[in-house]
Design a protein around this motif. Structure first.
Motif, short mmCIF file in Angstrom:
data_model
loop_
_atom_site.label_atom_id
_atom_site.label_comp_id
_atom_site.label_asym_id
_atom_site.label_seq_id
_atom_site.Cartn_x
_atom_site.Cartn_y
_atom_site.Cartn_z
N VAL A 113 0.86 -1.19 0.00
CA VAL A 113 0.00 0.00 0.00
C VAL A 113 0.90 1.25 0.00
N GLU A 114 0.42 2.31 -0.61
CA GLU A 114 1.19 3.56 -0.67
C GLU A 114 1.60 4.02 0.73
N ALA A 115 2.73 4.68 0.82
CA ALA A 115 3.19 5.23 2.11
C ALA A 115 3.97 6.51 1.84
N LYS A 116 3.59 7.59 2.51
CA LYS A 116 4.25 8.88 2.30
C LYS A 116 5.22 9.16 3.44
N ARG A 117 6.45 9.48 3.08
CA ARG A 117 7.48 9.74 4.09
C ARG A 117 7.03 10.79 5.09
N GLU A 118 6.36 11.86 4.60
CA GLU A 118 6.01 12.97 5.49
C GLU A 118 4.95 12.57 6.53
N ASP A 119 4.20 11.51 6.23
CA ASP A 119 3.17 11.07 7.18
C ASP A 119 3.74 10.14 8.25
N TRP A 120 4.82 9.47 7.92
CA TRP A 120 5.36 8.43 8.80
C TRP A 120 6.39 9.01 9.78
N THR A 121 6.52 8.34 10.93
CA THR A 121 7.53 8.73 11.90
C THR A 121 8.93 8.38 11.38
N ARG A 122 9.03 7.21 10.73
CA ARG A 122 10.32 6.77 10.17
C ARG A 122 10.14 6.58 8.66
N ASP A 123 11.25 6.51 7.93
CA ASP A 123 11.15 6.29 6.49
C ASP A 123 10.46 4.95 6.21
N PRO A 124 9.31 4.95 5.51
CA PRO A 124 8.58 3.69 5.30
C PRO A 124 9.34 2.69 4.44
N PHE A 125 10.32 3.15 3.67
CA PHE A 125 11.04 2.21 2.79
C PHE A 125 12.47 1.95 3.27
N THR A 126 12.67 2.11 4.58
CA THR A 126 13.90 1.65 5.22
C THR A 126 13.49 0.68 6.32
N LEU A 127 14.08 -0.50 6.35
CA LEU A 127 13.75 -1.45 7.42
C LEU A 127 14.43 -0.98 8.70
N ILE A 128 13.61 -0.61 9.67
CA ILE A 128 14.15 -0.11 10.93
C ILE A 128 13.77 -1.07 12.04
N GLU A 129 14.79 -1.51 12.79
CA GLU A 129 14.53 -2.40 13.93
C GLU A 129 14.65 -1.57 15.19
N GLU A 130 13.57 -1.55 15.96
CA GLU A 130 13.55 -0.67 17.13
C GLU A 130 12.66 -1.30 18.20
N ASP A 131 13.16 -1.40 19.40
CA ASP A 131 12.39 -1.91 20.54
C ASP A 131 11.70 -3.25 20.24
#
Ligand SMILES: [Zn+2]
Length: 489
Positions: free
Chosen positions: A129-147
Motif C-alpha cells: 500500500v502507498e506510504a508517504k514519508r512525510e506522514d510516517w515517523t520513520r522512512d517507510p522504505f527503510t527497514l528499521i529495527e527498534e524496541d
C-alpha cells in the motif's frame, strides 16, 4: 487480519482474559510467555537468520507501491538469491504482463521426486500500500529495527512471508532437500490495489500449468497476541469474504439553486445512503465462522464466550448477537456488510444537482451471489430515483477451500512443536487475499503465516506498519517446517 485483537488491548477488566485467567492458562501451558521465544528459536537449530534478515530488508527497501514502485525489480532481486543458491535458469522465471513493465513477478520450482504427486505452491504478493514519508515517523522504505519491532511498509503485509518463502527455497536447495512433491514459489504484484492488474489472477490465466498445485499457501490471518504479548491462538484462514462495489446513482434535470424543488438528486441519494447505514444483513454461519467461534468461546470465556456459544446454537439470538457486534471483527465475520466509502455530487455551487452518486463497498459472506446483494441494496435504497448497479466485477466467486485433515494436521503438529498449548483456530477473514483468484482456478488456497501479531494488528495498510522481530523469526521456523512436512506427505 487477526480478529481477536480489536478489543484485546482494552480487555483487562472487561471479561476478556484477566491476569488471573492468563495465570491459569500459563499453568496449563496454554500460552507461552513471549520471553521464551528466543529459546524456542535456538532449540529449532536455525541458522541463516542474518541472511534471511538481509533478504527481508532488501525486499522492504525495494519500493513496490503502485505509484512509484517496481515489483519487477523486487522479483529480479529475489530471483538472484535463488540463482545464487544453485537453481538453474529454467527453474527461476521472471514474468512481466504486457503493458505493465513494473508489475512483474517471479515463479520458481524445486522439483519433487514423485511425479505422481502434485506440487505445493508458496504464494506471496510483493506489492505494498502507498506510504508517504512525510506522514510516517520513520522512512517507510527503510527497514528499521527498534524496541523489538521491524518498522516499514510491507514489514507485516506481506514482505515477511514473501522473504520467508524465498529463504525456504534457498535453504531447501542448499540442504539438498529432495521433497516428494515439487515446491513452487510465486511472487506477484497488484494485490493491494483493486484497480491494478493482479499478478495471481494473471498467472491463473496465462501460466496455469506453471503454478499448478495440490494447494497453495499465502497470507490471510496471523497468530493473535494479547496486550501483554501472550500468544492466544494461531489463526488459519478457512474462508474469506468477497469485496464488491455497488453504485447508487441519481440523475435529475437540475436547475437554478435560487428556485429549489423537493426532487433533488443529493437528497434522494443521502436518504438512500442513510438507510444503508441503518441496515444489518442477517447473521450467517458456515464451517469457518463456526469453527472460529467454537474455538474462541473457550479461549475468551465470560459473557462474550457465552454469547459465541449462544449464537452458534441460535443465530437469531438478538441479545447474544448484540454482544458480539460490539467487536468490529466479530460483527464482520457474522454477515455480509455494506458501507458507503465515496460520494460525488453536483456540478456547481449555485445549481441544483444533476447527478449524485455513492460507492457502497460490500464484503459479501462466502457463497452469497452478488446479484442477491444487489437486489437487497435496491430494497434498502427504497427509492425508484436511486439506480443501484455493479460497476465492475473481479472474476468469479468460488467456494472456500475445504480445511481437510491433510491441511490441518501439519499446521497443528508444527504449531504444537513451537508453541505447545496454543490452539489452532480456523477463521473467516472479512478482508480478501489472492485466494480469490486461485480458488476459482482450481488451486485451493489457505492463509497461514505462523506470525503472531499485536492487538493493534500491526497498522497494516496504515501509518508506521510494524511487526515483532521475534514473530517474524518464529514465523520463518514455522513455515520452513510446515512446507517440508506438506512436501513429503
Ligand atoms: Zn497482503
Amino acid at each position: 487480519m487477526a480478529r481477536y485483537n480489536a478489543e484485546a488491548s482494552k480487555n483487562e477488566n472487561k471479561g476478556w482474559i484477566s491476569m488471573n485467567q492468563i495465570e491459569k492458562l500459563l499453568a496449563i501451558g496454554a500460552c507461552t510467555l513471549w520471553a521464551s521465544s528466543a529459546a524456542v528459536h535456538a532449540a529449532a537449530g536455525d541458522d541463516g537468520i542474518a541472511r534471511f534478515r538481509a533478504t527481508y530488508k532488501e525486499l522492504v527497501e525495494t519500493n513496490t507501491s503502485l505509484s512509484v514502485g517496481d515489483c519487477t525489480l523486487a522479483a529480479q532481486r529475489m530471483a538472484a538469491h535463488l540463482k545464487q543458491a544453485g537453481y538453474p535458469d529454467e527453474d527461476v522465471r521472471i514474468f512481466v504482463p504486457d503493458g505493465h513493465p513494473k508489475e512483474g513477478g517471479l515463479i520458481a520450482v524445486l522439483h519433487g521426486t514423485d511425479p505422481k504427486l502434485k506440487a505445493i505452491l508458496m504464494l506471496a504478493h510483493v506489492d505494498v500500500v502507498e506510504a508517504k514519508r512525510e506522514d510516517w515517523t520513520r522512512d517507510p522504505f527503510t527497514l528499521i529495527e527498534e524496541d523489538g519491532y521491524f518498522y516499514g511498509r510491507g514489514t507485516s503485509d506481506m514482505k515477511a512471508q514473501a522473504a520467508i518463502w524465498v529463504d525456504n527455497m534457498v535453504r531447501f536447495r542448499e540442504e539438498g532437500f529432495k521433497p516428494k512433491r515439487s515446491i513452487k514459489l510465486a511472487l506477484t504484484c497488484g494485490e493491494e490495489t483493486n484497480s491494478a492488474l493482479n499478478g495471481a489472477g494473471w498467472l491463473a490465466e496465462h501460466e496455469r500449468a506453471a503454478i499448478d498445485a495440490q494447494f497453495a499457501l499465502t497470507e490471510g490471518v496471523d497468530g493473535d497476541l494479547d496486550a501483554q504479548g501472550h500468544r492466544i491462538a494461531l489463526e488459519i484462514l478457512a474462508a474469506e469474504k468477497i469485496s464488491q462495489n455497488f453504485v447508487f446513482e441519481v440523475t435529475n434535470a437540475g436547475g437554478h439553486s435560487s428556485r429549489p424543488v423537493p426532487d433533488n438528486a443529493i437528497y434522494h441519494l443521502v436518504r438512500a445512503v442513510d438507510r444503508v447505514s441503518q441496515y444489518e444483513f442477517p447473521v450467517q454461519l458456515n464451517d469457518a465462522n463456526r469453527a472460529y467461534f467454537t474455538g474462541m468461546a473457550k479461549i475468551v470465556g465470560g459473557e462474550k464466550g457465552a454469547a459465541m456459544t449462544a449464537v452458534l446454537a441460535n443465530p437469531s439470538d438478538g441479545a447474544a448477537v448484540a454482544i458480539l457486534d460490539k467487536n468490529v471483527d466479530w460483527h464482520a465475520m457474522l454477515r455480509t456488510t455494506c458501507v458507503a466509502t465515496m460520494l460525488s455530487a453536483g456540478h456547481a455551487t449555485n445549481a441544483l444537482p444533476q447527478r449524485a452518486s455513492a460507492n457502497i463497498n460490500c464484503r459479501i459472506f462466502p457463497g452469497v451471489p452478488r446479484e442477491e446483494v444487489l437486489t437487497q441494496l435496491s430494497k434498502i435504497a427504497a427509492d425508484p430515483a436511486v439506480k443501484v448497479s455493479i460497476p465492475e466485477v473481479r472474476g468469479p466467486i468460488a467456494p472456500p477451500a475445504p480445511l481437510t485433515p491433510q491441511i490441518l494436521k501439519p499446521i497443528e503438529t508444527v504449531a504444537h512443536q513451537l508453541w505447545p498449548g496454543v490452539p489452532v483456530v480456523p477463521a473467516l477473514e472479512p478482508g480478501a487475499s489472492d485466494a480469490q483468484f486461485l480458488n476459482p482456478a482450481g488451486i485451493p488456497t489457505y492463509g497461514v503465516t505462523g506470525i503472531f501479531t499485536d492487538p493493534d494488528g500491526g497498522h497494516i495498510h496504515g501509518l508506521n506498519e510494524r511487526v515483532r522481530v521475534q514473530s517474524v523469526y518464529e514465523g520463518r521456523t514455522f513455515l520452513y517446517r510446515l512446507v517440508k512436512m506438506y512436501a513429503n506427505q
